[in-house]
Design an enzyme around this catalytic site. Sequence first.
Site, mmCIF file in Angstrom:
data_model
loop_
_atom_site.group_PDB
_atom_site.id
_atom_site.type_symbol
_atom_site.label_atom_id
_atom_site.label_comp_id
_atom_site.label_asym_id
_atom_site.label_seq_id
_atom_site.Cartn_x
_atom_site.Cartn_y
_atom_site.Cartn_z
ATOM 1 C CE LYS A 132 26.005 19.431 11.161
ATOM 2 N NZ LYS A 132 24.749 19.901 11.261
ATOM 3 C CG ASP A 187 25.800 14.056 22.931
ATOM 4 O OD1 ASP A 187 24.426 12.994 22.429
ATOM 5 O OD2 ASP A 187 26.538 14.730 22.079
ATOM 6 C CD GLU A 216 27.425 20.376 19.616
ATOM 7 O OE1 GLU A 216 25.926 21.029 19.476
ATOM 8 O OE2 GLU A 216 27.578 19.841 20.768
ATOM 9 C CG HIS A 266 22.483 14.988 12.322
ATOM 10 N ND1 HIS A 266 22.716 15.725 14.084
ATOM 11 C CD2 HIS A 266 22.873 16.690 12.151
ATOM 12 C CE1 HIS A 266 22.986 16.011 14.633
ATOM 13 N NE2 HIS A 266 22.972 17.170 13.485
ATOM 14 C CE LYS A 272 26.562 18.636 23.933
ATOM 15 N NZ LYS A 272 25.393 19.035 22.300
ATOM 16 C CG HIS A 303 27.914 13.715 15.111
ATOM 17 N ND1 HIS A 303 26.606 12.782 14.075
ATOM 18 C CD2 HIS A 303 27.099 13.868 16.139
ATOM 19 C CE1 HIS A 303 26.198 12.896 14.413
ATOM 20 N NE2 HIS A 303 26.293 14.031 15.451
ATOM 21 N NE ARG A 333 4.090 6.976 26.880
ATOM 22 C CZ ARG A 333 4.207 5.346 27.231
ATOM 23 N NH1 ARG A 333 3.291 5.529 28.734
ATOM 24 N NH2 ARG A 333 5.137 4.443 27.104
ATOM 25 C CE LYS A 345 25.889 23.983 14.986
ATOM 26 N NZ LYS A 345 26.061 22.949 15.807
HETATM 27 C C1 BG6 Z 1 23.500 15.742 18.499
HETATM 28 C C2 BG6 Z 1 24.456 15.315 19.491
HETATM 29 O O1 BG6 Z 1 23.854 14.489 17.584
HETATM 30 O O2 BG6 Z 1 24.449 16.746 17.389
HETATM 31 C C3 BG6 Z 1 23.701 17.123 20.096
HETATM 32 O O3 BG6 Z 1 23.197 14.771 20.161
HETATM 33 C C4 BG6 Z 1 24.984 17.715 18.908
HETATM 34 O O4 BG6 Z 1 24.341 16.893 21.299
HETATM 35 C C5 BG6 Z 1 24.158 18.079 18.091
HETATM 36 O O5 BG6 Z 1 24.258 19.633 19.672
HETATM 37 C C6 BG6 Z 1 24.972 18.867 16.819
HETATM 38 O O6 BG6 Z 1 24.311 18.558 15.442
HETATM 39 P P1 BG6 Z 1 24.748 20.054 14.764
HETATM 40 O O7 BG6 Z 1 24.371 19.768 13.645
HETATM 41 O O8 BG6 Z 1 24.105 21.047 15.662
HETATM 42 O O9 BG6 Z 1 26.541 20.213 14.702
#
Ligand code: BG6
Length: 481
Positions: free
Chosen positions: A183, A236, A217, A179, A327, A241, A46, A332
């Site tokens: 990977k 989340d 993370e 996602h 978090k 994941h 929008r 990471k």
């Molecule tokens: C996302 C989450 O799906 O994955 C985020 O909503 C998270 O909170 C992220 O930071 C982590 O993805 P990656 O690829 O950086 O490990």
Amino acid sequence: MPASTATIVIFGAFGDLTRRKLIPALYHLYCNGHLPEALRIVGVDRVETDTDGFRAHHLEGAQTFVPDIYTSESWSYFGGQLHYVQADITSRAGFGHLKDALTEIEGAPSDRLYYLAVPPLLHKPIVENLSAHQMEVEDEGWRRVIVEKPFGYDLGSAQELNASIHQVFEEQQIFRIDHYLGKETAQNILFLRFANTLFELMWNRNTIDNVQITVAESVDVGHRAAYYDRSGVLRDMFQNHLLQLLTLVAMEPPAILNANALRNEKVKVLESIRPVNLADTVRAQYADYRETEGVDQDSQTATYAALKLFIDNWRWQDVPFYLRSGKALNRKTSEIIVTLKRPPSVMFDRAFAEQITPNMLAICVQPDEGAHFTFQAKLPDSTAETRPVDMEFHYASAFGERRIPDAYERLILDALEGDAALFIRSDEIEAAWHIVDPIISGWADGQGPTMATYERGSWGPTEADDLLGRDGRTWEHSCSH
Ligand code: BG6
């Protein structure tokens, strides 16, 4: 490479995901010659601007996020394929305008991939509005839809969303993204297991003592606090994941490598997970989480969780799987550690036998992608002392300059090619919610552990160490020291 002409229609064209991930991934695919010759990318949002404004916004994004591949020559062609349609995606009339605009931009029949890069509340209205204008009909090319996570808020909303999307699209037209499956290292779990003889021989309850999956993370909730405080780490990270990584580690080999056979096996794993005992869960917040703008002062949202779960099937009976994610942790790292049982140590005397640490296979998902296998070696010039030593495989050294593509590159390409193997099927989504929903609602009802806290930069609360300590185990780290 897909041969036809195609259009990717991105809803949420000015969103963060589109700028940071989708356009950079498409640009990479274009530069590597992976996209169909005639591919148009139509952004819908929008925001009041035009195609020039849209191109300028993403040019700046590409220069920021993929500076290594940016050149003015490649961008001048790629950027020319970007178009913008300003529309209110909650309004049916807005879609009439979008349909006309797409017909004009395409000029001739074209395949179409609708990418819903928008908050979950908008998934249903978009799909309904597409249907109101017959934009899902496949008489002039295929029509597919990519749905971004989170897919639903709980089991009930995920079922509703599945039902409403199924009223418009067939399951094979729907690509639900996680996602992590895109990977390279997550995909490699199946190759490590099934393209080698060694690992699969030990991959069962007779040899494996426990499996740990850590997705840590270092970032905090940052500017996503308002979303995150309504979501929390189980929705989340775990529902999607972590459970996806778990299915890849635990599944049986499919008889054939296609989307349905693969996903059948993953669903079987999820359906075999024993309901999680709340006493085997840990929930925690990092120390100053409640002071974050956008977070409720009394928030009961966990930014960290650890769970112990069991898969009740022949292969995994009684092998604990420990999962943790949070978090604002020390660093990471996403890693899967498979620890083997101790060997019978009859030939060593007790003192030596006790120093023997069990063999461990670490699958390093990110960063420093690779795998390590730790085993015992005799310390030189000793009678019978041993030390753990490592056999290591790192993508960076084994495959040299060959870059690891971003997960979104693989996934967008697969969706364009109609390969849903790395996307989540409707029953898989619901099976995953079946596992986490009772934990979320148990915690909300005050059952299970109380909310713990942990320091930023730590590895999480001591309660998580106790979870393993009660079983005589500790969390292991092997990747990215
Ligand atoms: C996302 C989450 O799906 O994955 C985020 O909503 C998270 O909170 C992220 O930071 C982590 O993805 P990656 O690829 O950086 O490990």
